[in-house]
Every structure is written in C-alpha cells, then in structure tokens.
Design a protein around this motif. Sequence first.
Motif, mmCIF file in Angstrom:
data_model
loop_
_atom_site.group_PDB
_atom_site.id
_atom_site.type_symbol
_atom_site.label_atom_id
_atom_site.label_comp_id
_atom_site.label_asym_id
_atom_site.label_seq_id
_atom_site.Cartn_x
_atom_site.Cartn_y
_atom_site.Cartn_z
ATOM 1 N N ALA A 174 -4.297 3.165 12.581
ATOM 2 C CA ALA A 174 -4.875 2.755 11.301
ATOM 3 C C ALA A 174 -3.926 3.229 10.214
ATOM 4 O O ALA A 174 -3.759 4.439 10.009
ATOM 5 C CB ALA A 174 -6.260 3.357 11.119
ATOM 6 N N VAL A 175 -3.274 2.289 9.522
ATOM 7 C CA VAL A 175 -2.167 2.628 8.626
ATOM 8 C C VAL A 175 -2.492 2.216 7.193
ATOM 9 O O VAL A 175 -3.332 1.343 6.951
ATOM 10 C CB VAL A 175 -0.861 1.956 9.083
ATOM 11 N N GLU A 218 7.298 -9.450 11.023
ATOM 12 C CA GLU A 218 5.989 -10.099 10.989
ATOM 13 C C GLU A 218 4.875 -9.068 10.800
ATOM 14 O O GLU A 218 3.882 -9.333 10.107
ATOM 15 C CB GLU A 218 5.750 -10.892 12.278
ATOM 16 N N VAL A 219 5.028 -7.907 11.392
ATOM 17 C CA VAL A 219 4.055 -6.836 11.196
ATOM 18 C C VAL A 219 4.005 -6.436 9.724
ATOM 19 O O VAL A 219 2.922 -6.301 9.135
ATOM 20 C CB VAL A 219 4.399 -5.623 12.082
ATOM 21 N N ILE A 229 3.649 1.272 19.506
ATOM 22 C CA ILE A 229 2.744 0.519 20.375
ATOM 23 C C ILE A 229 3.496 -0.506 21.209
ATOM 24 O O ILE A 229 3.177 -0.748 22.371
ATOM 25 C CB ILE A 229 1.639 -0.153 19.532
ATOM 26 N N GLY A 230 4.507 -1.112 20.605
ATOM 27 C CA GLY A 230 5.282 -2.149 21.272
ATOM 28 C C GLY A 230 4.903 -3.538 20.815
ATOM 29 O O GLY A 230 3.791 -3.776 20.329
ATOM 30 N N ARG A 267 6.282 1.573 11.848
ATOM 31 C CA ARG A 267 6.384 2.651 12.835
ATOM 32 C C ARG A 267 5.342 2.469 13.942
ATOM 33 O O ARG A 267 5.622 2.703 15.128
ATOM 34 C CB ARG A 267 6.220 4.000 12.151
ATOM 35 N N ALA A 268 4.146 2.045 13.569
ATOM 36 C CA ALA A 268 3.102 1.808 14.565
ATOM 37 C C ALA A 268 3.512 0.716 15.539
ATOM 38 O O ALA A 268 3.270 0.831 16.752
ATOM 39 C CB ALA A 268 1.798 1.430 13.868
#
Length: 416
Positions: free
Chosen positions: A136-137, A175-176, A150-151, A145-146
């Motif tokens: 949860a960012v 995209e993230v 996570i990948g 970084r998440a």
Amino acid sequence: MRRIGFVESNRSGSGFDALRAARKLGLHVTFFSCGLDRYHATPGGTEVLRTCVDEVVFCPTHELAPLLAAAKEVDAAQPLDALLSVAEYEVVPAAEAARQLGLPGPDPRAVRIARNKADQRRRWAEHGVPIPAFRAVTTVEQAARAAAEIGLPCVVKPADETSGAHVVRCTTVAEVSDGFSAVRSEPTNRRGQPRHPEVLVEECLVGFEVSVEVLAEAGSVRVLGVTDKLVGGGNRFIELGHSFPTALPDPLRVELEQTAVAATMAVGFDLGIAHVELKYTARGPVLVEINPRPAGDQITELMDRSLAMSTMELVIRQYLGESLGVIEAAAVGGAAIRYLTAPPGVVDSVTGLDIAAAVPGVCEAVVSVEPGTRVNRLRVNEDRIGHVLATADDPYLAGRIAEAAAQQIAVCTHRG
C-alpha cells in the motif's frame, strides 16, 4: 406498515431487486439520494422508483453527518424499522447511521474495513487468509519500488473504488507509475468522497475467478453459492459474464467457500450479504476482495432464478431484526448472463436483438445503446453495452444459451 430506508441503490441488479423485494414485503420505502438522474438513465430505473419507492429524501448520502440528520428527521416523524444500503460507496455511512439510530445492521467498523482494499488485506494477513503479495503506497517512487519487489506483471488499484475503476494490469514500471498517478490525480472517488491516500500495487494472480455469495448473521457465515465469472478487457478486469451456481468440482468449490467464509469472519462482517471475489491459483484459493454488500451485475437475479428464492428478501428480513434460521439454498437449475461490448465510437446500428430474445431459455436480451450513442473504450464495467440472461437445467447449459443468443446481436460503430 413497517418502514425501511434505502441509501442510494446499486444500478446493476441487486439494488433494484432490493426495492422490489421491499415492495413485495409490503414495506413503506424511503429512498435517501443525492439525485435521481443516474437511476432514470438506467433501463428500468424510472419504473422501479415509481412503483417501489414511497418517498424520496434528498441529501448528500456519501457523507455521514447530512445522511444521519436526514434519517433522524424521517425517523422522528415516522420511526424507521430498518436503514441500509446496497450501494458500494454508501455502505459505510448507512451502517454508521443505522447504528446511531439503534437499528439492526452490521458492525460499522467491519464495513469500513471491508470497504477499503488496503485495510481488508492487512486484516487478512493478520488472520492467515491467503492474499496476493501487495504494498500500500502513497508516492510514485514507492509504487515503482513495490513493482520491483513484487515482480511484473503486477496490478495497480485504488483502495476505494468499484466496478474496475482504475484497476490496471501493468507490465512495466512506467505503466505502474502511470497507473498510480491516474489514481492520485483524482482527489475524490467516483461518488465524491475524499480519496483514500493509499494505492495498492499487488501480485497479478494467475488463475480463474469466482465470487462466493455469503450471508452473515450472529457470528456465523453461511454460503448461498459460488458464481463462475468470465473476466476480460485486456489489461483491465472487466466482468463479461457470470454463471450460477458454479460448475466447478466439489473439492474446489469447498476450498473456495471455506476461504470466503474465513475472509468474511476475519474482517468482522456480521450481518447481511457479502460478495467475496477470489481466484483459484496454483497455490489454491487467493482473495481478490470482499464487498460488504450484495453482488452487482445481476448476480442476485441469477441466484434467485437458480435457487427459487429471493436473496434480497432474506437480507431485508435480517435488517428488520428477524433471525433467518435454517435456509435451504439448493439449486433447482442454472442461470447465466453474458455481457455485450462493441468497439469504441458512435453507434451506427443495432441488429439481432429480436433474434436473441427469441432463443429458448433466454429471459432477457437488452442493449443500452442506440444509433448516435457513443460507446466508450472498455475500461470499467459500465462501458459494457448490454446483456443476455438465460436459464436452463444447469449453469453450463445456461451459459452456452446466453453466449449463442449474444452472438446474434451486432452493434456497429464508427470512429467519431
């Protein structure tokens, strides 16, 4: 005459079903709403409001203080016997208002946890309920970084939306970042409530999706059934079809049911119906989310047709303070719905609806667009343009009938 208040309504099935069930039970219905335009714009909405609602009270339903003030005023004039919401964004203020009025209802704290996708995951992690890896960012740097931790691919989603809004499967860090920025660029959710500051970046689960429809009461959770789901839309998660009850083998069904019950009890949801979404993966059932309200997308209608009972009548009876006791929820047939889509653009023509409606087993064939209507790119469930609903002796056959009928409907568009 007993009196019930509804705070807004789900427009994709269960909300209108609830209003009809209240009318069938002979209840006086007060409808608390911030405005009726969206209901009149929904097929069947005007008729439901006309035939099933006795009075409309206008107030900002997405906030507790004005909703509670309006409910207290109604209650003072003629005491309410129940107050509830079957609409995603209003379940928390409705539960809190009911509690303050001394009416039956779920624990507002549990509803608040279940309504927030970050909080529900944290609660499940504490109780050992299987969940995707997640973070949860609150910043774009944390989101990037998440994703690395996570990948890829991974999923970015807001903590406080519904119908797939802003939920994106991301294959690159860029995209993230874009997905995170899209969520944070809107200070409020789609109902105007302040946006929760956290955004989820989580594991992209590989597996087939189902939902488990559960009914909670007095510390127990019972399963009404499992719904098979079809999900598409590329890197979006658009629900394109449902069949009830599931056609899965019994051992898998039992695993899914047990996980859904554990998830419901972990968040503390203790009264009413909940819609629990899971994926069955290589490591077994994994939670997607819990919704502390009935399923949308006409799943409750599929249930009613399959089980030969009114699920929303059960819920209303609970909110009126009645203990339901033993419920015989055994399927007497199958029901399925398949949703229609079209390329984005302006509609030129709609054909084949009469052919689809005439297919044996088809109960509904509906298109919500007409020539001149603009069709949006498929990004949320509301971008679908119609559906076919069918029944049969079993859910597999009902699904094949719905698919065959849906193939007869052609919606032609042009770029414009």
